[in-house]
Design an enzyme around this catalytic site. Sequence first.
Site, short mmCIF file in Angstrom:
data_model
loop_
_atom_site.label_atom_id
_atom_site.label_comp_id
_atom_site.label_asym_id
_atom_site.label_seq_id
_atom_site.Cartn_x
_atom_site.Cartn_y
_atom_site.Cartn_z
N GLU A 77 0.79 -1.26 -0.03
CA GLU A 77 0.15 0.14 -0.13
C GLU A 77 0.86 1.12 -0.03
OE1 GLU A 77 -4.29 -0.64 1.79
OE2 GLU A 77 -2.98 -0.60 3.37
N HIS A 96 -0.55 6.05 7.49
CA HIS A 96 -1.65 5.04 7.38
C HIS A 96 -1.89 4.16 8.37
CE1 HIS A 96 -4.71 2.52 5.41
NE2 HIS A 96 -3.81 1.45 5.53
N HIS A 98 -5.00 1.58 11.00
CA HIS A 98 -6.32 0.95 11.33
C HIS A 98 -6.78 1.19 12.80
CE1 HIS A 98 -4.44 -2.35 8.39
NE2 HIS A 98 -4.83 -1.01 7.71
N HIS A 166 -11.74 0.01 6.59
CA HIS A 166 -10.38 -0.06 6.48
C HIS A 166 -9.44 0.62 7.50
CE1 HIS A 166 -6.45 0.00 3.37
NE2 HIS A 166 -6.36 -0.19 4.61
#
Lengths: 252, 252, 252, 252
Positions: A77, A96, A98, A166
């Site tokens: 990613e 990024h 979660h 996500h």
Amino acid sequence: MTALDDLKEELVTANHILANERVLDSFGHISVRHPDEPGHFLLSRARAPQLAVTGDIMEFTLDGEIVGAASGKPYSERFIHGAIYEARPDVLAVVHNHSPNVVPFTVTRQRMRPIMHMCGPIGGDIPNWDIRQKFGDTNLLVTSMEIGRDFATTLGSNTVALMRGHGSTVVGRSVRDVVFTSVYMELNAEMLIKALSMGEVTYLSDGEIAAITKGRAGFTFERGWENWCRRVGRPYVAQDWNMGEGFSKTDG
Amino acid sequence: MTALDDLKEELVTANHILANERVLDSFGHISVRHPDEPGHFLLSRARAPQLAVTGDIMEFTLDGEIVGAASGKPYSERFIHGAIYEARPDVLAVVHNHSPNVVPFTVTRQRMRPIMHMCGPIGGDIPNWDIRQKFGDTNLLVTSMEIGRDFATTLGSNTVALMRGHGSTVVGRSVRDVVFTSVYMELNAEMLIKALSMGEVTYLSDGEIAAITKGRAGFTFERGWENWCRRVGRPYVAQDWNMGEGFSKTDG
Amino acid sequence: MTALDDLKEELVTANHILANERVLDSFGHISVRHPDEPGHFLLSRARAPQLAVTGDIMEFTLDGEIVGAASGKPYSERFIHGAIYEARPDVLAVVHNHSPNVVPFTVTRQRMRPIMHMCGPIGGDIPNWDIRQKFGDTNLLVTSMEIGRDFATTLGSNTVALMRGHGSTVVGRSVRDVVFTSVYMELNAEMLIKALSMGEVTYLSDGEIAAITKGRAGFTFERGWENWCRRVGRPYVAQDWNMGEGFSKTDG
Amino acid sequence: MTALDDLKEELVTANHILANERVLDSFGHISVRHPDEPGHFLLSRARAPQLAVTGDIMEFTLDGEIVGAASGKPYSERFIHGAIYEARPDVLAVVHNHSPNVVPFTVTRQRMRPIMHMCGPIGGDIPNWDIRQKFGDTNLLVTSMEIGRDFATTLGSNTVALMRGHGSTVVGRSVRDVVFTSVYMELNAEMLIKALSMGEVTYLSDGEIAAITKGRAGFTFERGWENWCRRVGRPYVAQDWNMGEGFSKTDG
């Protein structure tokens, strides 16, 4: 050590901090724009952030191509990072995640919005990007520049964008800045879920969010950073309190 | 060490990881099908998983009979494992747990369903088995092949089945696989309870669940496994990224 | 060491376990009836349970009078223990706690009732004693035999009674038994609050609670106790699996 | 060591305890009135409380001016402390916090009120100060005596006042007292949010709150303090159980 070496060390520390403060688990990643090559960025090889070491840091073009030696398999990613650096010259660091209290906001219609001053910099408008809208049924991963650019379009000029089912992505003007925003976004989400269970919520006003964001100063970042370094057993390397354009030099 | 020794070590590590990641407490267990004797399986003697050592691992027939030397008293619920291995030749590892955020779903009508990509492999259809339906008022334990087979029928071809007032059981194609699914099922449950408190929830679609499940790859399991090993102080023994049939070899 | 010394060591271990498993914080206490003098009981001096050492254990008459040497100031609420031992010859150990997930049930009309098999022994009927009913506005503490006896009347023949705005008290037939029930009562409360947030809840039936309670066996207590000892760094001293009257000798 | 040195050590310990018990994170602070100069107070330099050492403690006038040597940059919100010491001669210690379970109460209409005896001293009337009412859109920080005095007016003669979108401030008659109230306020908030999710709540009555508050005694503070010291690895220095006016000398 060179300035680049220092930056890599700071990036490793950021990896450990984000895992320890529960923003990342075995997954998620943080990158920083290359200080001398604005068209490149630095990111660990695909590894649990808690385990990252300096030798894991790799260099990439904005298209996600490896520059120089590869320390291992890259994150699939990495295009989230590249597409944002491409679209946003003002962005120098990207997380990024979660973040576990943030994910619930990606799958409900409740808006994420700051309720506490420390969390103000996440911003008042936080879009929720849904990969399904353009790409249909996928594994939800951002595995190409095409998907990354679509996400960057939704992010626009905001500091945070949620990603349905996500997690979210946070941008900043430095490693410290983006870590700070990420840690307090998770806290804001945790507190907001509790507040919403008790009835109508008073969010920060737009004027308050603007005043808080404009007032961020280097010494605030240093106060958190020194503490988080200690908690993960990494050396604390002090930085200048004057963080340049977009940050305050004074108190209050 | 032989391959069997390696597998026993991996099983011990899995015991420690599941306890540390809050899937198991002093109770619950994980087994693996014997690699050379598909009609046998390996499981610790009845002991808190956090304390399991290699010498605790015993071998059983699918009927729950001890094969060879007994290291101690066996788990009274070993029939959960045997009955599943009997009914499901594709299953190579089983976790039975009282995962604390999952239990609430066993006693309400809210369905457990994945809301986040990491949790997709738990599957879209998760049945809730109630021992009372066939066996009346019991202590809820699966203490015979008859009860185990009834549960295996409810599990059917799914990856997870809930057990009312008790916990759940997760199956997989390897120790890593079943640990991964168990850890992210607990996280999914924690996040879903919060999401449900905020209103209507957007679950992953069937197509997304299929894409995620099909796309699971060895390097993903390794990333989590290495991190979890470090957290419990167990050695990390790398495995091949190519996990064979049913798993992806590529990114994304 | 004598049997009495062993029991004092077990009581110290229980103090540490209950603090570590979040049943007690700096307050709350556990006692055991004197094995040779049924009209006496053993209890630490007034101290945070996490800090208790063998020398802190004192002996009391059921009226709360100190027997022999005083290691320090006694708990002002020792009358909870004395009044229960007086009223209930079957009770051999008592935990008084402010278990944090249980307290909410003492101030709402939601009934506490087991939803999971491990928690069955708390029983199906859990009264909620309100000191205000008989004693008006107080500091809520049970600081005399008169108040203690009033509480013991509400407890009746149950295993647990809640105390409005205060906590709860748990009784058992051994130190292991009462610790086990206390740990799983806290877990039941945590899970039940979550289940209730999702709609109507299926509690264990009376028949299930009876089957579970009757089926408690020594090896079950040992499995938890060994694990909890390890977690607090106390030596594990194994006990006979045959716990005598009121407990099972067999599996399942 | 002099009495002043002892007090500085106690203040450092309090910093560590409040961070460890989750009342403070990298932000928030605790001060104590100077024992010999009632017009001065002691407070760490601007630093994460977990990291504070004796050399960080500075002396301030009530107007927030540094007295003597500066160990570093002062907290920009020291005016909270000064304004309260100015308005409340009875107050000898102040904690300003972003206690995570308390913040939700600052942004909803649910009132914070004690539901459990340990938490009674937070008081029955807890005002919620909103900086916006008088100062409009700000960064919510109390960065001047003018703002501090406005907050002190809202606090009035209470023990706690909430600060909308920010946190709260707690006052006491000693370091131990204010730490105790802060720790149990956070616990009360955590339990109250859960209780409110289950329906109507029975709060402590005014009479109960008065009885509890009047009954606070030195040995109660010592029991918590010794435990909290151990948890952060700081030496426990015992204090007299007789805490003087406003505190009880007896049990119960």
